[in-house]
Design an enzyme around this catalytic site. Structure first.
Site, PDB file in Angstrom:
ATOM      1  N   ARG A 100       0.993  -1.053  -0.150  1.00  0.00           N
ATOM      2  CA  ARG A 100      -0.065  -0.135  -0.045  1.00  0.00           C
ATOM      3  C   ARG A 100       0.925   1.211   0.119  1.00  0.00           C
ATOM      4  O   ARG A 100       1.724   1.291   0.922  1.00  0.00           O
ATOM      5  CB  ARG A 100      -0.878   0.124   1.225  1.00  0.00           C
ATOM      6  N   HIS A 127      -7.640   0.368  -6.058  1.00  0.00           N
ATOM      7  CA  HIS A 127      -7.777  -0.405  -4.687  1.00  0.00           C
ATOM      8  C   HIS A 127      -8.391  -1.712  -4.991  1.00  0.00           C
ATOM      9  O   HIS A 127      -9.543  -2.048  -4.766  1.00  0.00           O
ATOM     10  CB  HIS A 127      -8.743   0.448  -3.725  1.00  0.00           C
ATOM     11  N   GLN A 130      -9.998  -4.422  -2.451  1.00  0.00           N
ATOM     12  CA  GLN A 130     -11.304  -3.857  -1.738  1.00  0.00           C
ATOM     13  C   GLN A 130     -12.524  -3.985  -2.944  1.00  0.00           C
ATOM     14  O   GLN A 130     -13.482  -4.555  -2.243  1.00  0.00           O
ATOM     15  CB  GLN A 130     -11.254  -2.256  -1.603  1.00  0.00           C
ATOM     16  N   ASP A 224     -17.547   6.628  -0.162  1.00  0.00           N
ATOM     17  CA  ASP A 224     -16.201   6.717   0.312  1.00  0.00           C
ATOM     18  C   ASP A 224     -16.083   7.873   1.062  1.00  0.00           C
ATOM     19  O   ASP A 224     -16.440   8.861   0.716  1.00  0.00           O
ATOM     20  CB  ASP A 224     -15.003   6.226  -0.770  1.00  0.00           C
ATOM     21  N   CYS A 265     -16.289   1.148   1.614  1.00  0.00           N
ATOM     22  CA  CYS A 265     -15.165   0.558   2.077  1.00  0.00           C
ATOM     23  C   CYS A 265     -14.534   0.658   3.396  1.00  0.00           C
ATOM     24  O   CYS A 265     -13.749  -0.361   3.845  1.00  0.00           O
ATOM     25  CB  CYS A 265     -14.106   0.903   0.997  1.00  0.00           C
ATOM     26  N   ARG A 293     -12.858  -8.882   3.088  1.00  0.00           N
ATOM     27  CA  ARG A 293     -11.465  -8.351   2.883  1.00  0.00           C
ATOM     28  C   ARG A 293     -10.475  -9.541   2.975  1.00  0.00           C
ATOM     29  O   ARG A 293      -9.577  -9.703   2.461  1.00  0.00           O
ATOM     30  CB  ARG A 293     -10.891  -6.974   3.777  1.00  0.00           C
TER      31      ARG A 293
HETATM   32  N1   CP Z   1     -10.975  -0.209   3.369  1.00  0.00           N
HETATM   33  C1   CP Z   1      -9.620  -0.277   3.476  1.00  0.00           C
HETATM   34  O1   CP Z   1      -9.015  -0.394   2.611  1.00  0.00           O
HETATM   35  O2   CP Z   1      -9.580  -0.116   4.918  1.00  0.00           O
HETATM   36  P1   CP Z   1      -8.094   0.448   5.583  1.00  0.00           P
HETATM   37  O3   CP Z   1      -7.591   1.617   4.896  1.00  0.00           O
HETATM   38  O4   CP Z   1      -8.506   0.273   7.074  1.00  0.00           O
HETATM   39  O5   CP Z   1      -7.033  -0.913   5.248  1.00  0.00           O
HETATM   40  N1  NVA Z   2     -10.348   6.653  -0.739  1.00  0.00           N
HETATM   41  C1  NVA Z   2      -9.881   6.048   0.657  1.00  0.00           C
HETATM   42  C2  NVA Z   2      -9.980   4.709   0.722  1.00  0.00           C
HETATM   43  C3  NVA Z   2      -9.353   4.140   1.861  1.00  0.00           C
HETATM   44  C4  NVA Z   2      -9.878   2.696   2.018  1.00  0.00           C
HETATM   45  C5  NVA Z   2      -8.351   6.568   0.695  1.00  0.00           C
HETATM   46  O1  NVA Z   2      -7.510   6.480  -0.318  1.00  0.00           O
HETATM   47  O2  NVA Z   2      -7.761   7.034   1.801  1.00  0.00           O
END
Ligand code: CP
Ligand code: NVA
Length: 313
Positions: A100, A127, A130, A224, A265, A293
């Site tokens: 990530r 993502h 997700q 989101d 999410c 997840r």
């Molecule tokens: N939905 C998601 O990716 O959550 P986190 O940022 O907590 O991993």
């Molecule tokens: N759009 C958000 C998603 C988190 C799971 C971010 O990138 O922070």
């Protein structure tokens, strides 16, 4: 297909296989408890995570492997070691890498220089893991026949909006995104790519600015956070003001189909992108979505390590 770097790299057949396997992992979490026996999987994150980290480490453990969690500033990358050298070193110790970070190009580069599968666990533009959890949840509710259904995302035109369009397009779904015009509209390349994919799959892409029109008759209403990780704090006020008409309230939910569900999410900000009555109400499937997840990341690891994903042409 060695890696899962981008949602658009998945073929429809890959998604079908991953969702079927994940559904099985939901029922039999330890079915493949030797798949990663005596192996390690690196989880490298330069952004915070609650679900993706927990789901990844649990998925690895359920497959018999050992997770090695690496925080952003733990690695020598922060002190100038190249991505390519890092990729080679991780490949020597781990059987897969879940990553990530901010730039999609960094994840692409890790994939290019690793000999092990690299899995995108969120970038500024995508993502994919997700979206697999989301679609497994959708299937559990509506089944596989999605003809005549509409799948709507409202809010910021961010990584989730792009991934929502792309995944829906691959699956031949009617996907709709409604965002403010201009600065927070979805990425135009992602829209163009999703449209191209939908033209082949029989899907339909709609990009709107009117949240009520987007919600009208929808089976799914998804949103989101309005401030994503890495977003400029200096723009917060302007951004929240632009997005406020896109909040998912009971009024907006009232536009959707009678059997509709609400998805997110997470993490969520109650009172911003979604009202408490909606996210904590009877149509919300957020906890099942979060549960998946783990099942879907477990399926991705299982099939990628075995070299069983074909990839999109
Ligand atoms: N939905 C998601 O990716 O959550 P986190 O940022 O907590 O991993
Ligand atoms: N759009 C958000 C998603 C988190 C799971 C971010 O990138 O922070």
């Amino acid at each position: 297909m060695k890696d899962l770097l981008r949602t658009e790299h998945l073929s429809r057949a890959d998604i079908e296989l991953l969702l079927d396997t994940a559904a099985d992992f939901a029922k039999n979490p330890f079915r493949s408890r030797d798949a990663l026996a005596n192996q390690s999987v690196a989880v490298y994150m330069t952004k915070p995570s609650t679900r993706t980290r927990l789901a990844s480490e649990t998925a690895i453990a359920h497959l018999g492997g050992t997770p090695i969690f690496l925080r952003g500033d733990d690695l020598q990358i922060g002190r100038g070691e190249t991505i390519s050298d890092t990729a080679k070193i991780i490949s020597g110790f781990a059987s897969a890498l879940i990553v990530r970070t901010f730039a999609q190009s960094d994840v692409d580069e890790l994939g290019a220089h690793s000999t092990i599968p690299v899995i995108n666990a969120l970038t500024d533009t995508d993502h994919p893991t997700q979206l697999l959890a989301d679609w497994l949840t959708i299937r559990e509710v509506f089944g596989k026949d999605i003809a005549g259904r509409k799948f709507t995302y409202v809010g910021d035109g961010n990584n989730m909006a792009s991934a929502w369009l792309t995944m829906g397009a691959i699956l031949g779904a009617h996907v709709v995104v409604a965002t403010p015009p201009g600065k927070w509209a979805p990425n135009s390349d992602a829209v163009a790519r999703a449209t191209q994919i939908a033209n082949k799959s029989g899907g339909k892409i709609e990009v709107l600015t009117d949240p009520a029109a987007a919600a009208q008759g929808a089976s799914v209403l998804y949103t989101d956070v309005w401030m994503s990780m890495g977003d400029a704090e200096s723009e917060r006020k302007e951004k929240i003001a632009a997005l406020s008409p896109y909040a998912v309230t009971n009024d907006l939910m009232a536009q959707t189909a009678s059997d509709s569900i609400f998805m997110h999410c997470l993490p969520a900000h109650r009172g911003e992108e979604v009202a408490s009555e909606v996210i904590d109400g009877p149509k919300s499937v957020i906890w099942r979505e979060a549960f998946h997840r783990r099942t879907t990341i477990q399926a991705i690891l299982y099939h990628l390590v075995r070299g069983e994903l074909v990839g999109a042409l």
